[in-house]
Design an enzyme around this catalytic site. Structure first.
Site, short mmCIF file in Angstrom:
data_model
loop_
_atom_site.label_atom_id
_atom_site.label_comp_id
_atom_site.label_asym_id
_atom_site.label_seq_id
_atom_site.Cartn_x
_atom_site.Cartn_y
_atom_site.Cartn_z
N ARG A 261 0.94 40.78 -27.89
CA ARG A 261 1.75 40.19 -28.66
C ARG A 261 3.16 39.93 -28.42
O ARG A 261 3.88 41.16 -27.88
CB ARG A 261 1.95 40.62 -30.39
CG ARG A 261 0.45 40.30 -30.96
CD ARG A 261 0.26 38.72 -31.31
NE ARG A 261 -0.84 38.46 -32.19
CZ ARG A 261 -2.08 38.37 -31.62
NH1 ARG A 261 -2.45 38.02 -30.21
NH2 ARG A 261 -3.16 37.86 -32.37
N GLU A 290 7.20 32.67 -30.87
CA GLU A 290 6.08 31.39 -30.39
C GLU A 290 6.10 30.40 -31.49
O GLU A 290 6.29 30.59 -32.84
CB GLU A 290 4.75 31.97 -30.30
CG GLU A 290 4.52 32.70 -29.09
CD GLU A 290 3.23 33.04 -28.93
OE1 GLU A 290 1.99 32.67 -29.65
OE2 GLU A 290 2.83 33.94 -28.39
N HIS A 308 0.09 31.33 -24.63
CA HIS A 308 -1.00 31.97 -25.23
C HIS A 308 -2.30 31.56 -25.19
O HIS A 308 -3.08 31.03 -26.15
CB HIS A 308 -0.63 32.01 -26.97
CG HIS A 308 -1.10 32.94 -27.54
ND1 HIS A 308 -0.45 33.65 -28.61
CD2 HIS A 308 -2.17 34.15 -27.45
CE1 HIS A 308 -1.13 34.91 -28.98
NE2 HIS A 308 -2.23 34.82 -28.52
#
Ligand code: DGY
Length: 343
Positions: A261, A290, A308
């Site tokens: 993350r 993000e 991602h």
């Protein structure tokens, strides 16, 4: 969104086939919200057994709360922030996330409301580890930069000084967080004859035996690894686990890779380290905020940046959709779900 073609059409057709043979009188099925389109394999399980409201695209938390009204379950994604407003929807019994990570769900609020939360661990281990390894190679061997160079028409022929990177074979890999994915990356590193060290919440004797891995302090990992690969979940304790001090310990030839993350790495500190060549390169699949990416990263040649996509293989996303759907159906049908985070 409902039509006769595309995802909805095919899933609805499957549902019709599955419903054939059911009693001819109307059966009231629980309603669920699917917050954005998911692979058909998951929808095919849901359609015959629940009434599905599927959003064609991402929803804001307020929209999720509104559309979840009257729903017994929500099948969500890591991009959905599931907070108290959503969890207070009357009649909500389960939140099934199609992700391994659960940091986007307020687990304490779910527990207070007695709502079951499930996730999809395990099935994305190999895909995410493969992507971590792809980033390790790309960052160490400057693949992004080399491709940009060639596409810009700058390749004038072989050059003994061109785009030199770091050899991996025989070097040291440091795994920060030796859970399933971290361990799988270490297994892959054995093919490169890498020496593996790790730092994790708990000792992993089986892993140590299998991969010849050695547990070390965070400090030793930072200062001796040639590649640091980050695999810790995001919690208050792991936020900025890789901070300016950690980066300052790393070797100037080292590579940092993050597929866990974004907020685990202090992005501003990383930009600074990359800009001043305090480390060699970074490979990132995840970002602090993000979909925004720190502008300082965007301009760095020594950063390989991906949107991602750790679990984005056809096989894995199908398995994740099926797992999330099965978890959700289990709760609504009164069976224990396969992957409870909370119940
Ligand atoms: C997860 O499931 O947590 C992953 O980040 C998705 O790729």
């Amino acid at each position: 969104m409902r039509g006769t073609t595309g995802l909805w059409g095919r899933a609805a057709a499957l549902a019709t086939v599955a419903r054939a043979g059911r009693p001819p009188y109307p059966v009231r099925m629980p309603r669920i919200l699917v917050t954005r389109p998911i692979p058909e394999a998951g929808l095919a399980l849901l359609f015959p057994r629940v009434t599905v409201d599927m959003s064609p695209g991402p929803l804001s938390p307020a929209e999720i709360a509104r559309r979840a009204d009257g729903c017994s379950g929500i099948l969500c994604q890591l991009t959905d922030s599931i907070g108290p407003d959503i969890l207070e929807v009357p009649g909500l019994r389960v939140v099934a996330t199609m992700s391994a990570g659960t940091n986007h769900i307020d687990l304490a609020a779910a527990k207070r409301r007695d709502i079951v939360v499930t996730n999809t661990p395990g099935c994305l281990t190999e895909a995410t580890a493969e992507l971590a390894f792809a980033l390790i190679l790309a960052a160490a061997r400057r693949l992004g930069e080399a491709e940009r160079f060639l596409r810009a028409g700058r390749f004038r022929g072989w050059d003994p000084m061109l785009l030199q990177g770091q050899t991996l074979v025989g070097k040291r890999l440091g795994i920060l967080g030796a859970g399933r994915i971290g361990q799988e990356v270490a297994r892959m590193a054995r093919g490169f004859r890498m020496d593996v060290v790790y730092h994790s919440r708990s000792a992993e004797p089986e892993f140590e035996k299998e991969c010849g891995a050695r547990a070390v302090t965070r400090e030793e990992l930072a200062s001796t690894a040639d590649v640091v690969s980050v695999h810790v979940p995001l919690t208050p304790e792991t936020r900025h686990a890789v901070d300016a001090a950690f980066l300052a310990r790393m070797k100037p030839t080292a590579v940092l890779v993050n597929t866990s993350r974004g907020p685990v790495v202090d992005e501003a500190a990383l930009v600074d380290a990359l800009r001043h060549k305090r480390i060699f390169a970074a490979g990132l699949d995840v970002f602090e905020d993000e979909p925004a990416v720190h502008p300082g990263l965007m301009e760095r040649e020594n950063a390989v940046l991906l949107p991602h996509i750790g679990s984005a293989t056809f096989e894995t996303r199908n398995r994740m959709a099926v797992m999330a759907a099965e978890n959700l159906l289990a709760v609504l049908e009164g069976r224990p779900p396969g992957n409870p985070v909370l119940h």
